[in-house]
Design a protein around this motif. Structure first.
Motif, PDB file in Angstrom:
ATOM      1  N   ASN A   1     -13.229  20.279  10.661  1.00 55.07           N
ATOM      2  CA  ASN A   1     -13.545  21.316  11.636  1.00 55.07           C
ATOM      3  C   ASN A   1     -14.853  22.020  11.322  1.00 55.07           C
ATOM      4  O   ASN A   1     -15.153  22.300  10.155  1.00 55.07           O
ATOM      5  CB  ASN A   1     -12.412  22.350  11.686  1.00 55.07           C
ATOM      6  CG  ASN A   1     -11.131  21.780  12.248  1.00 55.07           C
ATOM      7  OD1 ASN A   1     -11.097  21.312  13.389  1.00 55.07           O
ATOM      8  ND2 ASN A   1     -10.064  21.803  11.465  1.00 55.07           N
ATOM      9  N   ILE A   2     -15.605  22.296  12.363  1.00 53.14           N
ATOM     10  CA  ILE A   2     -16.819  23.093  12.276  1.00 53.14           C
ATOM     11  C   ILE A   2     -16.728  24.192  13.337  1.00 53.14           C
ATOM     12  O   ILE A   2     -15.759  24.240  14.111  1.00 53.14           O
ATOM     13  CB  ILE A   2     -18.084  22.240  12.496  1.00 53.14           C
ATOM     14  CG1 ILE A   2     -17.997  21.472  13.834  1.00 53.14           C
ATOM     15  CG2 ILE A   2     -18.304  21.281  11.335  1.00 53.14           C
ATOM     16  CD1 ILE A   2     -19.260  20.708  14.183  1.00 53.14           C
ATOM     17  N   LEU A   3     -17.727  25.064  13.387  1.00 58.58           N
ATOM     18  CA  LEU A   3     -17.736  26.126  14.382  1.00 58.58           C
ATOM     19  C   LEU A   3     -18.531  25.710  15.615  1.00 58.58           C
ATOM     20  O   LEU A   3     -19.669  25.258  15.509  1.00 58.58           O
ATOM     21  CB  LEU A   3     -18.344  27.397  13.802  1.00 58.58           C
ATOM     22  CG  LEU A   3     -17.470  28.207  12.842  1.00 58.58           C
ATOM     23  CD1 LEU A   3     -18.223  29.443  12.368  1.00 58.58           C
ATOM     24  CD2 LEU A   3     -16.159  28.617  13.502  1.00 58.58           C
ATOM     25  N   VAL A   4     -17.906  25.862  16.765  1.00 58.38           N
ATOM     26  CA  VAL A   4     -18.563  25.624  18.054  1.00 58.38           C
ATOM     27  C   VAL A   4     -18.316  26.863  18.906  1.00 58.38           C
ATOM     28  O   VAL A   4     -17.164  27.183  19.219  1.00 58.38           O
ATOM     29  CB  VAL A   4     -18.006  24.365  18.746  1.00 58.38           C
ATOM     30  CG1 VAL A   4     -18.597  24.219  20.152  1.00 58.38           C
ATOM     31  CG2 VAL A   4     -18.307  23.121  17.914  1.00 58.38           C
ATOM     32  N   ASN A   5     -19.396  27.583  19.211  1.00 56.77           N
ATOM     33  CA  ASN A   5     -19.285  28.826  19.966  1.00 56.77           C
ATOM     34  C   ASN A   5     -18.300  29.793  19.320  1.00 56.77           C
ATOM     35  O   ASN A   5     -17.509  30.466  19.999  1.00 56.77           O
ATOM     36  CB  ASN A   5     -18.887  28.550  21.414  1.00 56.77           C
ATOM     37  CG  ASN A   5     -19.941  27.768  22.167  1.00 56.77           C
ATOM     38  OD1 ASN A   5     -21.142  27.965  21.953  1.00 56.77           O
ATOM     39  ND2 ASN A   5     -19.512  26.866  23.039  1.00 56.77           N
TER      40      ASN A   5
ATOM     41  N   TYR B   1     -25.672  25.295  15.191  1.00 55.33           N
ATOM     42  CA  TYR B   1     -26.015  25.860  13.893  1.00 55.33           C
ATOM     43  C   TYR B   1     -27.508  26.125  13.728  1.00 55.33           C
ATOM     44  O   TYR B   1     -27.952  26.468  12.632  1.00 55.33           O
ATOM     45  CB  TYR B   1     -25.552  24.920  12.772  1.00 55.33           C
ATOM     46  CG  TYR B   1     -24.076  24.990  12.490  1.00 55.33           C
ATOM     47  CD1 TYR B   1     -23.540  25.955  11.633  1.00 55.33           C
ATOM     48  CD2 TYR B   1     -23.195  24.081  13.069  1.00 55.33           C
ATOM     49  CE1 TYR B   1     -22.183  26.011  11.366  1.00 55.33           C
ATOM     50  CE2 TYR B   1     -21.830  24.128  12.809  1.00 55.33           C
ATOM     51  CZ  TYR B   1     -21.333  25.094  11.952  1.00 55.33           C
ATOM     52  OH  TYR B   1     -19.981  25.157  11.692  1.00 55.33           O
ATOM     53  N   SER B   2     -28.280  25.993  14.774  1.00 52.74           N
ATOM     54  CA  SER B   2     -29.736  26.115  14.636  1.00 52.74           C
ATOM     55  C   SER B   2     -30.179  27.492  14.151  1.00 52.74           C
ATOM     56  O   SER B   2     -31.277  27.629  13.604  1.00 52.74           O
ATOM     57  CB  SER B   2     -30.428  25.778  15.967  1.00 52.74           C
ATOM     58  OG  SER B   2     -30.033  26.684  16.973  1.00 52.74           O
TER      59      SER B   2
ATOM     60  N   LYS C   1     -26.101  16.145  17.129  1.00 53.96           N
ATOM     61  CA  LYS C   1     -26.460  16.961  18.302  1.00 53.96           C
ATOM     62  C   LYS C   1     -25.637  18.246  18.328  1.00 53.96           C
ATOM     63  O   LYS C   1     -26.157  19.328  18.642  1.00 53.96           O
ATOM     64  CB  LYS C   1     -26.232  16.160  19.587  1.00 53.96           C
ATOM     65  CG  LYS C   1     -26.639  16.909  20.860  1.00 53.96           C
ATOM     66  CD  LYS C   1     -26.443  16.040  22.083  1.00 53.96           C
ATOM     67  CE  LYS C   1     -26.849  16.798  23.348  1.00 53.96           C
ATOM     68  NZ  LYS C   1     -26.659  15.965  24.566  1.00 53.96           N
ATOM     69  N   THR C   2     -24.360  18.128  17.995  1.00 55.41           N
ATOM     70  CA  THR C   2     -23.496  19.304  17.954  1.00 55.41           C
ATOM     71  C   THR C   2     -23.976  20.293  16.896  1.00 55.41           C
ATOM     72  O   THR C   2     -24.020  21.511  17.137  1.00 55.41           O
ATOM     73  CB  THR C   2     -22.036  18.889  17.649  1.00 55.41           C
ATOM     74  OG1 THR C   2     -21.580  18.007  18.664  1.00 55.41           O
ATOM     75  CG2 THR C   2     -21.120  20.113  17.590  1.00 55.41           C
TER      76      THR C   2
END
Length: 231
Positions: A44-48, A87-88, A81-82
């Protein structure tokens, strides 16, 4: 000598890297059966600001195959891309993306070898000198199973202390290891918060990717040192 042994997981949560840092040698258990629908190829990563799962595509993965027989079929374009999109703005985005680019460019797409290289890349980045070994490269009695095989590997590598993830408390008995001249301890993470993007409340147990993105090298090492050894 302190030894750790775990199955291969791609960019797992911090507990696995804490275990790696805590031991002198870490064996990737690659010659055991792949666990389908397990965590070897996803996390799992953070998306929004919310925990979202990413999955690495595999070719004809089966629980009848060993980890070292499974091949990655992913080009990682979707994952990268995600990461770029979400995370930019992270403080360590550029360094982590360079690290991820090196990891996904590794030519050997066998799952275990690919993950082993990713571990080595991260340890190198963090200046951690734990030696990484592959179980398949150790001459041993492969007829053994479970704890007997673990103790056998400890003996072969001259390990007198074995560290296991905290979940292993239900699987392994300290006294049985002691009878074989091995001290069994468990590494329990002390989860500490760190700055995350777009969250109202800290979200723990995410992939190491999130930790690398949101922390400097020194701060990552401080987080890795936040564990207790249960004797």
């Amino acid at each position: 000598m302190i030894l750790g042994i775990m199955q291969p997981y791609f960019m797992p949560y911090i507990g696995y890297f804490q275990l790696m840092k805590a031991v002198d040698k870490y064996v990737i258990y690659d010659d055991v059966n792949y666990i389908k629908r397990g965590w070897a190829n996803r996390n799992n990563i953070l998306v929004n600001g919310k925990s979202r799962m990413f999955t690495v595509t595999l070719k004809k993965a089966s629980s009848n195959k060993q980890f070292n027989d499974i091949v990655i079929g992913d080009d990682f374009k979707k994952l990268m891309k995600t990461l770029q999109m979400h995370y930019s703005k992270a403080i360590n985005f550029e360094r982590t993306m360079v690290l991820m680019e090196r990891i996904i460019a590794f030519s050997d797409k066998r799952l275990a070898a690919f993950i082993a290289n990713s571990f080595q890349e991260i340890l190198n980045y963090l200046s951690i000198d734990t030696e990484i070994l592959m179980s398949s490269g150790i001459a041993k009695d492969n007829s053994l199973r479970g704890k007997d095989k673990i103790m056998h590997i400890c003996k072969i590598l001259d390990a007198d202390v074995y560290y296991n993830a905290i979940g292993g408390q239900e699987l392994y008995d300290k006294e049985e290891f002691r009878e074989h001249g091995i001290t069994l301890n468990f590494v329990e993470p002390i989860i500490q918060s760190y700055p995350q993007l777009h969250v109202n409340e800290f979200i723990p147990y995410l992939s190491m990717i999130d930790i690398l993105m949101n922390n400097t090298k020194d701060d990552v090492n401080k987080l890795l040192d936040a564990y207790r050894v249960k004797f």
